[in-house]
Enzyme design. Sequence first.
Site, PDB file in Angstrom:
ATOM      1  N   TYR A  51      28.832  32.527  49.085  1.00 54.07           N
ATOM      2  CA  TYR A  51      30.286  33.526  49.037  1.00 54.07           C
ATOM      3  C   TYR A  51      30.878  34.052  49.824  1.00 54.07           C
ATOM      4  O   TYR A  51      32.305  33.749  49.964  1.00 54.07           O
ATOM      5  CB  TYR A  51      29.398  34.609  48.807  1.00 54.07           C
ATOM      6  CG  TYR A  51      28.616  35.164  47.038  1.00 54.07           C
ATOM      7  CD1 TYR A  51      27.931  34.762  47.529  1.00 54.07           C
ATOM      8  CD2 TYR A  51      29.235  35.411  46.312  1.00 54.07           C
ATOM      9  CE1 TYR A  51      27.217  34.435  45.453  1.00 54.07           C
ATOM     10  CE2 TYR A  51      29.571  35.440  45.075  1.00 54.07           C
ATOM     11  CZ  TYR A  51      27.966  35.153  44.753  1.00 54.07           C
ATOM     12  OH  TYR A  51      27.267  35.096  43.342  1.00 54.07           O
ATOM     13  N   ARG A  96      33.442  31.311  49.174  1.00 51.13           N
ATOM     14  CA  ARG A  96      34.389  31.218  48.324  1.00 51.13           C
ATOM     15  C   ARG A  96      35.389  32.737  48.685  1.00 51.13           C
ATOM     16  O   ARG A  96      36.571  32.709  48.338  1.00 51.13           O
ATOM     17  CB  ARG A  96      33.742  31.844  47.258  1.00 51.13           C
ATOM     18  CG  ARG A  96      32.841  30.660  45.925  1.00 51.13           C
ATOM     19  CD  ARG A  96      31.690  30.944  45.517  1.00 51.13           C
ATOM     20  NE  ARG A  96      33.058  32.303  44.160  1.00 51.13           N
ATOM     21  CZ  ARG A  96      32.190  32.580  43.584  1.00 51.13           C
ATOM     22  NH1 ARG A  96      30.921  32.584  43.444  1.00 51.13           N
ATOM     23  NH2 ARG A  96      32.864  33.095  42.752  1.00 51.13           N
ATOM     24  N   ASN A 101      37.107  39.118  36.985  1.00 52.49           N
ATOM     25  CA  ASN A 101      36.839  38.133  38.152  1.00 52.49           C
ATOM     26  C   ASN A 101      36.465  39.033  39.159  1.00 52.49           C
ATOM     27  O   ASN A 101      36.425  40.373  39.234  1.00 52.49           O
ATOM     28  CB  ASN A 101      38.323  37.723  38.666  1.00 52.49           C
ATOM     29  CG  ASN A 101      39.088  37.403  37.376  1.00 52.49           C
ATOM     30  OD1 ASN A 101      38.148  36.194  36.516  1.00 52.49           O
ATOM     31  ND2 ASN A 101      40.274  36.914  37.254  1.00 52.49           N
ATOM     32  N   HIS A 137      32.164  42.542  36.741  1.00 52.08           N
ATOM     33  CA  HIS A 137      31.184  41.570  37.597  1.00 52.08           C
ATOM     34  C   HIS A 137      31.888  41.822  39.374  1.00 52.08           C
ATOM     35  O   HIS A 137      30.674  41.416  39.460  1.00 52.08           O
ATOM     36  CB  HIS A 137      31.836  40.332  37.027  1.00 52.08           C
ATOM     37  CG  HIS A 137      31.652  39.343  35.796  1.00 52.08           C
ATOM     38  ND1 HIS A 137      31.997  38.650  35.747  1.00 52.08           N
ATOM     39  CD2 HIS A 137      30.607  40.063  35.141  1.00 52.08           C
ATOM     40  CE1 HIS A 137      30.970  38.688  34.028  1.00 52.08           C
ATOM     41  NE2 HIS A 137      30.628  39.632  33.840  1.00 52.08           N
ATOM     42  N   CYS A 163      21.770  45.148  56.945  1.00 53.06           N
ATOM     43  CA  CYS A 163      21.814  46.821  56.376  1.00 53.06           C
ATOM     44  C   CYS A 163      22.135  47.601  57.262  1.00 53.06           C
ATOM     45  O   CYS A 163      21.116  47.564  58.151  1.00 53.06           O
ATOM     46  CB  CYS A 163      21.932  47.051  55.194  1.00 53.06           C
ATOM     47  SG  CYS A 163      22.300  48.769  54.554  1.00 53.06           S
ATOM     48  N   GLY A 182      42.670  34.481  29.845  1.00 52.56           N
ATOM     49  CA  GLY A 182      41.960  33.623  30.682  1.00 52.56           C
ATOM     50  C   GLY A 182      40.551  32.987  30.679  1.00 52.56           C
ATOM     51  O   GLY A 182      40.170  33.369  31.369  1.00 52.56           O
ATOM     52  N   THR A 183      40.273  33.284  29.875  1.00 57.05           N
ATOM     53  CA  THR A 183      38.532  33.450  29.598  1.00 57.05           C
ATOM     54  C   THR A 183      37.532  33.196  28.257  1.00 57.05           C
ATOM     55  O   THR A 183      38.446  32.667  27.619  1.00 57.05           O
ATOM     56  CB  THR A 183      37.698  35.265  29.254  1.00 57.05           C
ATOM     57  OG1 THR A 183      36.600  35.106  29.635  1.00 57.05           O
ATOM     58  CG2 THR A 183      38.276  35.740  28.125  1.00 57.05           C
ATOM     59  N   SER A 184      36.709  31.929  28.976  1.00 52.37           N
ATOM     60  CA  SER A 184      35.917  31.072  27.807  1.00 52.37           C
ATOM     61  C   SER A 184      35.132  32.118  27.094  1.00 52.37           C
ATOM     62  O   SER A 184      34.449  31.195  25.846  1.00 52.37           O
ATOM     63  CB  SER A 184      35.118  29.611  28.088  1.00 52.37           C
ATOM     64  OG  SER A 184      33.994  31.382  29.444  1.00 52.37           O
TER      65      SER A 184
HETATM   66  P1  OAD Z   1      35.256  30.175  33.014  1.00 50.49           P
HETATM   67  O1  OAD Z   1      35.326  29.124  33.913  1.00 50.49           O
HETATM   68  O2  OAD Z   1      34.402  30.304  32.050  1.00 50.49           O
HETATM   69  O3  OAD Z   1      36.763  29.556  32.399  1.00 50.49           O
HETATM   70  C1  OAD Z   1      38.303  30.427  32.253  1.00 50.49           C
HETATM   71  C2  OAD Z   1      39.251  30.014  31.618  1.00 50.49           C
HETATM   72  O4  OAD Z   1      40.645  30.075  31.575  1.00 50.49           O
HETATM   73  C3  OAD Z   1      39.139  28.915  30.295  1.00 50.49           C
HETATM   74  O5  OAD Z   1      39.110  28.987  29.040  1.00 50.49           O
HETATM   75  C4  OAD Z   1      40.185  27.644  31.224  1.00 50.49           C
HETATM   76  O6  OAD Z   1      40.895  27.027  29.284  1.00 50.49           O
HETATM   77  C5  OAD Z   1      41.106  28.932  30.952  1.00 50.49           C
HETATM   78  N1  OAD Z   1      42.211  28.843  31.777  1.00 50.49           N
HETATM   79  C6  OAD Z   1      42.156  27.963  32.788  1.00 50.49           C
HETATM   80  N2  OAD Z   1      43.479  27.915  33.139  1.00 50.49           N
HETATM   81  C7  OAD Z   1      43.939  28.967  32.493  1.00 50.49           C
HETATM   82  C8  OAD Z   1      45.419  29.727  32.675  1.00 50.49           C
HETATM   83  N3  OAD Z   1      46.470  28.748  34.196  1.00 50.49           N
HETATM   84  N4  OAD Z   1      45.828  31.228  31.614  1.00 50.49           N
HETATM   85  C9  OAD Z   1      45.631  30.736  31.290  1.00 50.49           C
HETATM   86  N5  OAD Z   1      43.685  30.125  31.267  1.00 50.49           N
HETATM   87  C10 OAD Z   1      43.579  29.422  31.471  1.00 50.49           C
HETATM   88  O7  OAD Z   1      35.882  32.073  33.450  1.00 50.49           O
HETATM   89  P2  OAD Z   1      35.641  33.088  32.882  1.00 50.49           P
HETATM   90  O8  OAD Z   1      35.271  32.931  31.429  1.00 50.49           O
HETATM   91  O9  OAD Z   1      36.348  34.006  33.418  1.00 50.49           O
HETATM   92  O10 OAD Z   1      30.159  35.624  35.661  1.00 50.49           O
HETATM   93  O11 OAD Z   1      33.834  33.132  33.081  1.00 50.49           O
HETATM   94  C11 OAD Z   1      32.776  34.547  32.447  1.00 50.49           C
HETATM   95  C12 OAD Z   1      32.193  34.922  33.601  1.00 50.49           C
HETATM   96  O12 OAD Z   1      31.253  33.289  34.090  1.00 50.49           O
HETATM   97  C13 OAD Z   1      32.608  34.561  35.040  1.00 50.49           C
HETATM   98  O13 OAD Z   1      33.311  36.213  35.269  1.00 50.49           O
HETATM   99  C14 OAD Z   1      31.315  34.782  35.916  1.00 50.49           C
HETATM  100  C15 OAD Z   1      30.644  33.319  35.362  1.00 50.49           C
HETATM  101  O14 OAD Z   1      29.457  32.742  34.954  1.00 50.49           O
HETATM  102  C16 OAD Z   1      29.742  36.163  36.859  1.00 50.49           C
HETATM  103  O15 OAD Z   1      30.086  35.846  37.848  1.00 50.49           O
HETATM  104  C17 OAD Z   1      28.134  36.424  36.405  1.00 50.49           C
END
Ligand code: OAD
Length: 242
Positions: free
Chosen positions: A67, A70, A102, A119, A147, A187-189
């Site tokens: 972390y 990151r 995010n 998250h 802590c 921007g989420t899968s």
């Molecule tokens: P992902 O990495 O699963 O998905 C990212 C998405 O963003 C994909 O569908 C890409 O196609 C899309 N993408 C990439 N570049 C982009 C852009 N410039 N504009 C728009 N979209 C774009 O990330 P999340 O869906 O956020 O959880 O993943 C959800 C969670 O999975 C995260 O919060 C994390 C992970 O496990 C925890 O940490 C608890």
Amino acid sequence: MNFSDALVRVLRTATRVAVLTGAGISAESGVPTFREAQTGLWAQYDPQELATPQAFARDPKLVWDWYAWRRKLVMRAQPNAGHVALVALATRFKAFTLITQNVDGLHQRAGSSAVLELHGNIMRTICAVERTAIDPLPHTTQVPPPCPRCGQPARPDVVWFGESLPRAALATAVEAAQHCEVFFSIGTSALVEPAASIPRIALERGATVIEINPIATPLTPHVQFALVGAAGEVLPNLLKLI
Ligand code: OAD
């Protein structure tokens, strides 16, 4: 970039809007998505193996170092045009709720307020036992730092796999999805629950759902508008129309 008259009409008449963002909106800031983050020393690790209470219990230093690495990536990143467009978009509607998966805090750095962080936030540190904030971090060479109140290890204030999401943030996000007229999934899968269910709640309640993503997701077949593209390009162009 052209948008349909129907989409423009929807946005110009909406009063209550909710937005869910994922790692994709930070991609143009150079923050690797959760799954892309594994490079260099970290390439040998599966992020889903590291982001767990079990991994932290087994090797707190390893998880803390991951972390810390990151955090450095995030601190070097700047909010991009997509984050900035959402700040302006929030002023166009009577009610606007920004929900994010995010942990990078870039929405806040762009100027968004009242961000619902489902998250958590990698820039914040909490006690691993009490879960209360540790700020500032104690000066120590110990890794993770203890802590200052109970001596237990500190940990990042992020939700790990198997852990529950912050109740208040999730409840407010669901409430916004239930009552909005327009819901953006950006921007989420759309794979990780319970966040992935929030756009579906909006759909079930009859909201217009707009997805912004360069590639299709499991949500795409169900949305009214699938805008194929990068958030940093699509959002500023949408903003010009409202
Ligand atoms: P992902 O990495 O699963 O998905 C990212 C998405 O963003 C994909 O569908 C890409 O196609 C899309 N993408 C990439 N570049 C982009 C852009 N410039 N504009 C728009 N979209 C774009 O990330 P999340 O869906 O956020 O959880 O993943 C959800 C969670 O999975 C995260 O919060 C994390 C992970 O496990 C925890 O940490 C608890």
